[in-house]
Write an enzyme that holds these catalytic residues in place. Structure first.
Site, mmCIF file in Angstrom:
data_model
loop_
_atom_site.group_PDB
_atom_site.id
_atom_site.type_symbol
_atom_site.label_atom_id
_atom_site.label_comp_id
_atom_site.label_asym_id
_atom_site.label_seq_id
_atom_site.Cartn_x
_atom_site.Cartn_y
_atom_site.Cartn_z
ATOM 1 N N ASP A 148 0.854 -0.959 -0.282
ATOM 2 C CA ASP A 148 0.502 0.058 0.351
ATOM 3 C C ASP A 148 1.070 1.847 -0.177
ATOM 4 O OD1 ASP A 148 -2.377 1.450 -0.038
ATOM 5 O OD2 ASP A 148 -3.121 1.043 1.971
ATOM 6 N N ASP A 184 -1.441 -3.512 6.194
ATOM 7 C CA ASP A 184 -1.969 -3.946 7.897
ATOM 8 C C ASP A 184 -3.501 -3.551 7.403
ATOM 9 O OD1 ASP A 184 -2.513 -1.275 6.591
ATOM 10 O OD2 ASP A 184 -0.911 -0.750 8.399
ATOM 11 N N ASN A 199 33.742 -39.448 5.612
ATOM 12 C CA ASN A 199 32.719 -38.902 5.628
ATOM 13 C C ASN A 199 32.153 -37.757 6.563
ATOM 14 O OD1 ASN A 199 30.121 -37.944 3.516
ATOM 15 N ND2 ASN A 199 29.004 -39.681 4.290
#
Length: 920
Positions: free
Chosen positions: A395, A663, A756
């Site tokens: 907005d 909002d 690993n």
């Protein structure tokens, strides 16, 4: 009740039912069009039906309350009996259950199987190493997730929803008793209105509702004025329903059909009401349904689906490579048991055991980092969407502007100063009880009115017609003298003019003419062009024949004039927009405001307006036409909530990752429709509930920082996956080559597992690594196909130098028979581990590592430690325990040469690969 947790509670239900993805943000929308809405205990349904049919006095007596509410002490006593007003949501797992969940992933199960086989074959060393891998992986994930959950809970507690509750004042009781027994008259203040956390509500509480409020419990209305409630969460009805204090259908068999009941999980669209709480928590209609679904297993979110796709990519490679290695070693070596163990070790070598822990810790770190920048993350997975966002819809008010609206002018219909307009506007704002917006606050705080505060006291409020987003206006009816009523209406100029037939010009009431209407449009347009938001004010006198007014009374009004507001742009807006543009985020303005005002503000903040569409234009477009238009349009003005939602949906369908910042109650549909909903702590309840992120500061600059943090989070997760996938695949490819030509195993299962384990430990600091600037400049998304190509391309490069190491050990150091296989395996163990660790720094950036892009100190230190351990194991007394042996010192110059050549080739191939395919 902490409504912020509802989304998480019911997310699995939404996904399992395959519901519209746009309702996944809001947990209560799980009931959309669901037959479960009638499956509640019969006793609860009967209780609600009975509560709706009796008179209010009897109901209040039965609930042990009164019209002005409970006292604090009474509420505490009831709460001790009924418990908090919380629905049944997913309870925190006990530590042992959480530990089990951290363990039971396919990677750990595979390792456990391998450990069991090693134990069964009396290979205790391998069993211990594999067991260590399982324990380390499980504990690290357990610790990181525990910290993450704790941090997330603390963050969510910072955002709470409240209800307006009436509290009976004990002084009133004392006054009554004093008057009765002592003939003393006291003047108590009466009932208090307080904001109370929703979880503290109890049956018998009297609550007041207005537009934007969540319905905090199951309620019976005591009074209502033009109350419209969205019940889509419960019934699937797309349109709001009007509620009354008297039900029209008294024979209804379902509580949902009753007009005087409101249910937890729904929300007020417009109007106002006073209601009494009937049931709370799990005893509500919503809570009863919640108990039926909280046991459902969670399905993966979109973010988790991306991680899962990558995991399955690696698993498919494992399913292909493991049998090949097994059969080659079985046929060439003849020892099928050893070949089986080796094949399982290869499978382990291809699995990223630390992936769950890395993902969790990276997201948690991102959430904590965002909280320091005043961004509260309600859902950890939203962080990745934040970084992937390429379109931000927002907005105008409070984002581009200061969110501090000032009443700049009050004019007559042709722009001349007019105090009468100000008086009418003041009365309207003062007496309305709905959702007071910033315009009302600006009117009430206007300096010129401070001396006029006695104006309102001279009037009596008769009734109110609340605001809604279809009419875009609201009215109050007041009476100064009892011989007439005055209806005062204010709202959007177009909507006000549409219900007016006359105007007040130079003190005289004149009828509308085409010429006058043209003058009115010209005047308001000139005010808009100055960046002023214009609100029309109209009124009419009515006979005092009734006390209740409706929308039909908003007709034949007299236009009095306008009040014009100024909302100056923020100083930080222009640099914030520049920063967002620089990071590949396109900002689009979706506003209900006037297009001229919006365009002027956009010019002032440096937002280039490529195109503009009005809500009326959007209404007439098909989805296909709108899909084309949204790409070429920057500003959308005069939008309704439905328009905002539709635009966001179309942008998403065009392939964008869309963020929406809002909002107000009119923003809630768009917040749910967006990939990432962003709201602020001062937003209405429904907006905060629909959002994924809550900003404690309404600023685009905060958003820009959040976007960067989201991209850092994603970048570090992607690094681990690319590093692990490519290096593990390269190792297995080397094993495949060696198995075909060597008369012995190139590396024992134990060696593969230790290698690993050490490599994975070196990766635990990746969440804290630095990220190159260019990676932050554009949105990033999951691309499993790119990861697969990367793995296949870079993995075999390491095999070139592995084969060079084989040749070195075979021809230079004479490790060319089963009797010398330990020396061969030791040489490849060190080279393999160091090249794997080196690849961390090579692949973490497309730049030249160490010079143009340095890893963070934690990652640098961890890799150095692991490299040192990899060299020490074969060269120390521990070598025998690991079935390795010390290497001659002449081996190490060769090793350095191999690693330097490896780094140089990788750097050259990175440049070629980046030019050909890009670098994610």
């Amino acid at each position: 009740m902490n409504l912020n947790l509802l989304k998480e509670t019911f997310a699995s239900f939404v996904r399992a039912r395959g519901m519209d993805r746009h309702f996944r943000r809001l947990g209560m929308d799980m009931f959309r069009s669901s037959p479960l809405t009638k499956e509640v205990p019969q006793t609860l349904a009967q209780q609600l039906l009975e509560a709706s049919r009796g008179d209010t006095a009897s109901l209040l007596q039965r609930l042990h309350t009164r019209p002005d509410g409970l006292t604090e002490q009474e509420a505490d006593a009831i709460r001790a009996e009924t418990g908090p007003n919380e629905v049944e949501h997913e309870k925190p797992l006990s530590w042992w259950v959480h530990l089990w969940h951290c363990y039971k992933n396919p990677f750990n199960l595979l390792l456990t199987l391998l450990a069991a086989v090693s134990f069964y074959t009396e290979d205790m060393k391998a069993a211990i190493v594999i067991g260590t891998m399982v324990v380390v992986s499980t504990l690290m994930r357990f610790i990181q997730e525990s910290r993450s959950n704790t941090a997330a809970d603390k963050l969510k507690e910072m955002v709470s929803n409240t209800a307006t509750v009436m509290r009976h004042d004990l002084v009133a009781d004392i006054a009554e008793e004093a008057q009765r027994y002592f003939d003393v008259t006291l003047h108590p203040k009466g009932a208090k209105r307080i904001e109370l956390p929703i979880k503290l509500l109890v049956p018998g509480d009297i609550v007041q509702l207005s537009a934007g409020d969540m319905i905090p419990a199951d309620l019976r209305l005591l009074s209502a004025k033009d109350l419209f409630v969205s019940q889509a969460a419960m019934t699937g009805e797309s349109l709001p329903v009007e509620k009354f204090i008297t039900p029209a259908n008294t024979d209804a068999s379902s509580p949902l059909e009753l007009d005087n009941l409101c249910f937890m999980g729904t929300n007020v669209v417009s109007g106002s009401a006073t209601a009494v709480v009937l049931t709370t928590g799990k005893r509500t209609y919503f809570g009863a349904l919640a108990e039926r679904v909280t046991a459902a297993d969670r399905s993966p979110t979109a973010f988790q689906s991306g991680v899962n796709k990558v995991s399955w990519l690696l698993i498919r490679f494992m399913l292909v490579m493991t049998p090949v290695v097994f059969f080659i070693n079985g046929f060439t070596k003849g020892d099928w048991v050893e070949a089986f163990l080796f094949g399982l070790s290869v499978a382990v070598g291809l699995t990223p055991e630390m992936l769950p822990m890395i993902v969790t810790s990276t997201l948690a770190k991102g959430a904590v980092a965002l909280s320091r920048k005043k961004v509260i993350v309600k859902r950890l997975d939203a962080i990745q969407n934040f970084g992937a966002m390429d379109v931000l819809c927002t907005d105008k008010t409070g984002t581009l502007t200061q969110d501090k609206i000032f009443l700049e002018r009050h004019t007559g219909i042709l722009g001349e100063a007019n105090d009468e307009v100000l008086q009418y506007a003041y009365l309207n704002s003062y007496y309305q009880t709905g959702l007071k917006n910033l315009l009302d606050v600006a009117v009430l705080e206007h300096a010129e009115l401070q001396r006029e505060m006695a104006i309102a006291s001279a009037y009596r409020k008769v009734d109110e017609i609340p605001f809604d987003f279809q009419r875009r206006r609201m009215s109050v009816v007041v009476s100064e003298r009892e011989d007439h009523h005055e209806l005062i209406c204010k709202g959007a100029v177009e909507e006000i003019v549409s219900v007016c037939t006359h105007a007040k010009k130079n003190g005289e009431i004149v009828p509308f003419t085409p010429e006058l209407l043209a003058e009115i449009r010209e005047t308001t347009a000139s005010l808009n062009a100055e960046g002023l938001r214009v609100v029309g004010v109209a009124a009419k006198d009515l006979p005092p024949t009734k006390e209740v007014y409706s929308l039909a009374d908003e007709s034949d009004l007299v236009l009095i004039g306008y009040i014009a507001f100024l909302d100056p742009p923020k100083e930080s807006t222009e640099p914030a927009l520049t920063a967002l543009r620089g990071h590949g985020v396109t900002v689009k303005i979706l506003t209900g405001d006037n297009e001229l005002v919006t365009a002027k503000i956009c010019r002032e903040v440096g937002l280039e307006v490529e195109g503009m569409l009005l809500g009326s234009h959007v209404e007439k477009m098909s989805d296909a036409e709108l899909a084309i238009a949204v790409e070429k349009t920057t500003v959308f003005a005069k939008l309704s909530p439905a328009h905002k939602e539709r635009i966001v949906r179309v942008l998403h369908d065009n392939g964008h990752v869309v963020g929406f910042m809002g909002d107000g109650i009119n923003d809630a549909p768009a917040l749910r429709a967006a990939d990432i909903g962003i709201s602020v702590d001062t937003a209405v309840d429904i907006a905060k509930e629909a959002a994924d992120l809550i900003l404690l500061e309404k600023s685009l600059m905060v958003l820009e920082e959040g976007v960067i943090e989201g991209r850092k989070t994603f970048a570090n997760m992607l690094k681990y996956i690319k590093m692990t996938a490519s290096s593990n695949f390269g190792n297995v490819f080397s094993v495949l080559i060696a198995s075909a030509f060597l008369p012995f195993l190139p590396m024992l299962p134990l060696h593969l597992l230790v290698q690993n384990l050490l490599y994975d430990v070196s990766q635990i600091s990746i969440p804290f690594d630095n990220v190159d600037k260019e990676f932050l400049e554009k949105p990033q998304r999951w691309n499993p196909g790119e990861i697969g190509r990367f793995m296949v391309f870079f993995g075999p490069i390491s095999s070139i130098f592995d084969v060079s190491t084989f040749a070195l050990m075979w021809y230079v150091f004479g490790a060319n028979s089963p009797d010398h296989q330990t020396l061969f395996q030791s040489g490849w163990f060190i080279e393999g581990l160091l090249s794997q660790t080196l690849i961390v720094h090579m692949i973490r950036t497309k730049r030249v590592p160490f010079f143009q892009s340095r890893a963070s100190w934690p990652l640098m230190g961890m890799t150095l430690i692991i490299m040192a351990i990899g060299i020490i194991i074969p060269m120390s007394p521990l070598a025998h325990y690991f079935k390795l042996e010390a290497l001659p010192l002449s081996y190490f110059p060769w090793l350095i040469a191999i690693l330097v050549c490896y780094a140089a080739l990788i750097q050259g191939m990175k440049r070629w690969y980046s030019n050909r395919y890009g670098w994610q």
